[in-house]
Design a protein around this motif. Structure first.
Motif, mmCIF file in Angstrom:
data_model
loop_
_atom_site.group_PDB
_atom_site.id
_atom_site.type_symbol
_atom_site.label_atom_id
_atom_site.label_comp_id
_atom_site.label_asym_id
_atom_site.label_seq_id
_atom_site.Cartn_x
_atom_site.Cartn_y
_atom_site.Cartn_z
ATOM 1 N N ARG A 9 32.819 3.891 -44.392
ATOM 2 C CA ARG A 9 31.294 4.115 -44.062
ATOM 3 C C ARG A 9 31.511 5.261 -43.009
ATOM 4 O O ARG A 9 30.831 5.065 -41.872
ATOM 5 C CB ARG A 9 30.767 2.875 -43.351
ATOM 6 N N ILE A 10 32.083 6.351 -43.281
ATOM 7 C CA ILE A 10 31.810 7.492 -42.530
ATOM 8 C C ILE A 10 30.507 8.218 -42.341
ATOM 9 O O ILE A 10 29.879 8.299 -43.432
ATOM 10 C CB ILE A 10 32.822 8.693 -42.767
ATOM 11 N N PRO A 11 29.855 8.345 -41.071
ATOM 12 C CA PRO A 11 28.435 8.689 -41.190
ATOM 13 C C PRO A 11 28.028 10.329 -41.439
ATOM 14 O O PRO A 11 28.277 11.221 -40.551
ATOM 15 C CB PRO A 11 28.174 8.420 -39.847
ATOM 16 N N TRP A 12 28.196 10.550 -42.705
ATOM 17 C CA TRP A 12 28.384 11.910 -43.278
ATOM 18 C C TRP A 12 27.070 12.486 -42.939
ATOM 19 O O TRP A 12 26.756 13.749 -42.786
ATOM 20 C CB TRP A 12 28.515 12.030 -44.804
ATOM 21 N N ARG A 13 25.978 11.709 -42.933
ATOM 22 C CA ARG A 13 24.465 12.355 -42.722
ATOM 23 C C ARG A 13 24.774 13.134 -41.044
ATOM 24 O O ARG A 13 24.248 14.334 -40.801
ATOM 25 C CB ARG A 13 23.362 11.335 -42.797
ATOM 26 N N GLN A 14 24.996 12.537 -40.186
ATOM 27 C CA GLN A 14 25.108 12.986 -38.806
ATOM 28 C C GLN A 14 26.200 14.302 -38.606
ATOM 29 O O GLN A 14 25.889 15.176 -38.295
ATOM 30 C CB GLN A 14 25.570 11.996 -37.766
ATOM 31 N N LEU A 15 27.493 14.015 -39.534
ATOM 32 C CA LEU A 15 28.153 15.120 -39.772
ATOM 33 C C LEU A 15 27.855 16.203 -40.391
ATOM 34 O O LEU A 15 28.071 17.344 -39.837
ATOM 35 C CB LEU A 15 29.571 14.453 -40.215
ATOM 36 N N MET A 16 26.859 16.107 -41.205
ATOM 37 C CA MET A 16 26.257 17.428 -42.192
ATOM 38 C C MET A 16 25.242 17.846 -41.049
ATOM 39 O O MET A 16 25.502 19.375 -41.111
ATOM 40 C CB MET A 16 25.404 16.789 -43.176
ATOM 41 N N LEU A 17 24.576 17.440 -40.097
ATOM 42 C CA LEU A 17 23.944 18.168 -39.205
ATOM 43 C C LEU A 17 24.989 18.809 -38.117
ATOM 44 O O LEU A 17 24.359 20.019 -37.956
ATOM 45 C CB LEU A 17 23.005 16.950 -38.321
ATOM 46 N N LEU A 18 25.978 18.335 -37.553
ATOM 47 C CA LEU A 18 26.827 18.969 -36.776
ATOM 48 C C LEU A 18 27.634 20.204 -37.700
ATOM 49 O O LEU A 18 27.620 21.293 -37.042
ATOM 50 C CB LEU A 18 27.899 17.978 -36.530
ATOM 51 N N GLY A 19 27.899 20.166 -38.754
ATOM 52 C CA GLY A 19 28.507 20.970 -39.789
ATOM 53 C C GLY A 19 27.424 22.007 -39.922
ATOM 54 O O GLY A 19 27.820 23.275 -40.096
ATOM 55 N N ALA A 20 26.119 21.919 -40.055
ATOM 56 C CA ALA A 20 25.094 22.759 -40.463
ATOM 57 C C ALA A 20 24.749 23.782 -39.001
ATOM 58 O O ALA A 20 25.008 25.173 -39.024
ATOM 59 C CB ALA A 20 23.705 22.226 -40.552
ATOM 60 N N ALA A 21 25.356 23.277 -37.847
ATOM 61 C CA ALA A 21 25.349 24.166 -36.655
ATOM 62 C C ALA A 21 26.526 24.784 -36.679
ATOM 63 O O ALA A 21 26.446 26.018 -36.189
ATOM 64 C CB ALA A 21 25.342 23.008 -35.331
#
Length: 385
Positions: A194-206
């Motif tokens: 259950r890695i929270p990829w949605r939040q990680l994608m936001l960080l990755g976008a930055a």
């Protein structure tokens, strides 16, 4: 062994990484001349390095899980040193390309492993310390730029080979955080559920936005000064030096800044200043004004990358017991590092493609897109001051 010595050792690996990378990029025009490479061929070689670095980052996840990030980092630094040595002494073009390929693969593993070590130490400190590690990378790049200028009168081999030897020496002697300090995953537990990829994608976008701006500045900055302002030839090798110095100083001060004000307001203010700095570049009437814009740009966005890794580590480890945390964070960091290369490709390709007629138009693209960091900054609330 004290955490201070571990921290100094990891900072040294960041500095050597920056030293090697900038040492190579500052010598590309000379290699182009030596091997009679066209602009298209150089672009293809750079693309090869970026793609292999991405592959190396993927392989780093497996290597860290099996052998630990310290062992992975030592091996990657040795391979990078060997690759650059081959590049320096290559007797034929095919050998040169092979050395460059080895360096590219090692580069991705070093990127991932250094940040694995850094976030592990940050967890032990209990506060944000990644900006100073990335500041060490920038400091290495500044030294590489100055060395390249100082030794420009000697051959490529004599100038690059001593630096290639430095990486294996650091790898063999630096007291990195060992695998014995890792916490073994609990028996029967899932390392990455259950890695929270949605939040990680936001960080990755930055992080993509940062590397887009960073690559645009370091790749196209010298070309901009020449094409937009007909800057003197002696200035072109120094075009990105003020940008690097400003970035390094901001990163070295970043730990204290996050402690005082927090990551979110720093990133939002930085995005506004970056857009203004890029506007100065786009509308600059002369090359000194453009250089001033690049300097302010470096100071405004430099902490985005280290804070992205800090936030990704915090998100990856949230809700996981200590027995699983290190393995899970290492795995996420290795994958998260891919955003680095996406941003680099966008900065190099998008700015050049849009600005094919005029680089003023090309730099207008990151000027607008960097403002997207303002809404993305909320994803960084997990970074501890």
């Amino acid at each position: 062994m004290s955490l201070g010595r571990r921290r100094a050792a990891v900072a040294a690996t960041f500095a050597v990484q920056g030293l090697l990378f900038i040492s190579l990029t500052t010598r590309l025009p000379r290699f182009q001349e030596r091997w009679h490479l066209s602009e298209l061929a150089v672009s293809g070689l750079l693309l090869m390095v970026v793609l292999l670095a991405g592959a190396g980052s993927v392989l780093a996840e497996v290597g860290a899980r099996r052998h630990g990030s310290a062992t992975l980092l030592r091996a990657a630094l040795v391979v990078a040193g060997i690759g650059l040595a081959v590049v320096a002494v290559a007797p034929a073009r095919a050998v040169f390309v092979a050395g460059l390929a080895a360096y590219g693969l090692a580069l991705g593993a070093i990127d991932a492993a250094t940040n694995m070590q850094a976030v592990a130490l940050e967890h032990r400190y209990g506060r944000t310390i990644l900006p100073t590690f990335h500041g060490a990378w920038t400091s290495g790049g500044i030294v590489a730029t100055l060395v390249a200028i100082a030794v420009s009168g000697i051959g490529i081999t004599a100038g690059l080979l001593p630096l290639a030897v430095l990486a294996p020496l650091v790898a063999l002697t630096a007291p990195l955080l060992p695998r014995s300090a890792d916490v073994e995953p609990a028996r029967g537990s899932a390392v990455a559920p259950r890695i929270p990829w949605r939040q990680l994608m936001l960080l990755g976008a930055a992080m993509v936005l940062f590397y887009m701006v960073d690559t645009a500045a370091t790749t196209w900055g010298p070309v901009f000064l020449r094409s937009a302002h007909d800057a003197p030839t002696w200035l072109l090798p120094l075009a990105t030096l003020p940008y690097l110095v400003a970035s390094g100083l901001t990163r070295l001060a970043g730990d204290a800044a996050v402690d005082r004000w927090g990551a979110v307001p720093i990133l939002r203010a930085g995005a506004l200043v970056a857009a203004a700095a890029l506007a100065v570049i786009v509308f600059s009437p002369s090359w000194p004004v453009a250089v001033a814009g690049f300097t302010v740009l470096g100071a405004s966005v430099a902490v985005i990358a280290p804070l992205s890794f800090s936030a990704a580590a915090a998100v990856a480890g949230d809700g996981v017991d200590e027995a699983d945390r290190r393995a899970r964070v290492d795995a996420v960091i290795a994958r998260f590092n891919q955003f680095n290369y996406v941003g680099g490709l966008l900065g190099a390709v998008l700015t050049g493609a849009v600005g094919s007629g005029s680089l003023r138009v090309g730099f207008a693209v990151p000027m607008v897109l960097v403002l997207a960091i303002i809404p993305l900054a909320g994803a960084f609330r997990s970074v501890r001051g």
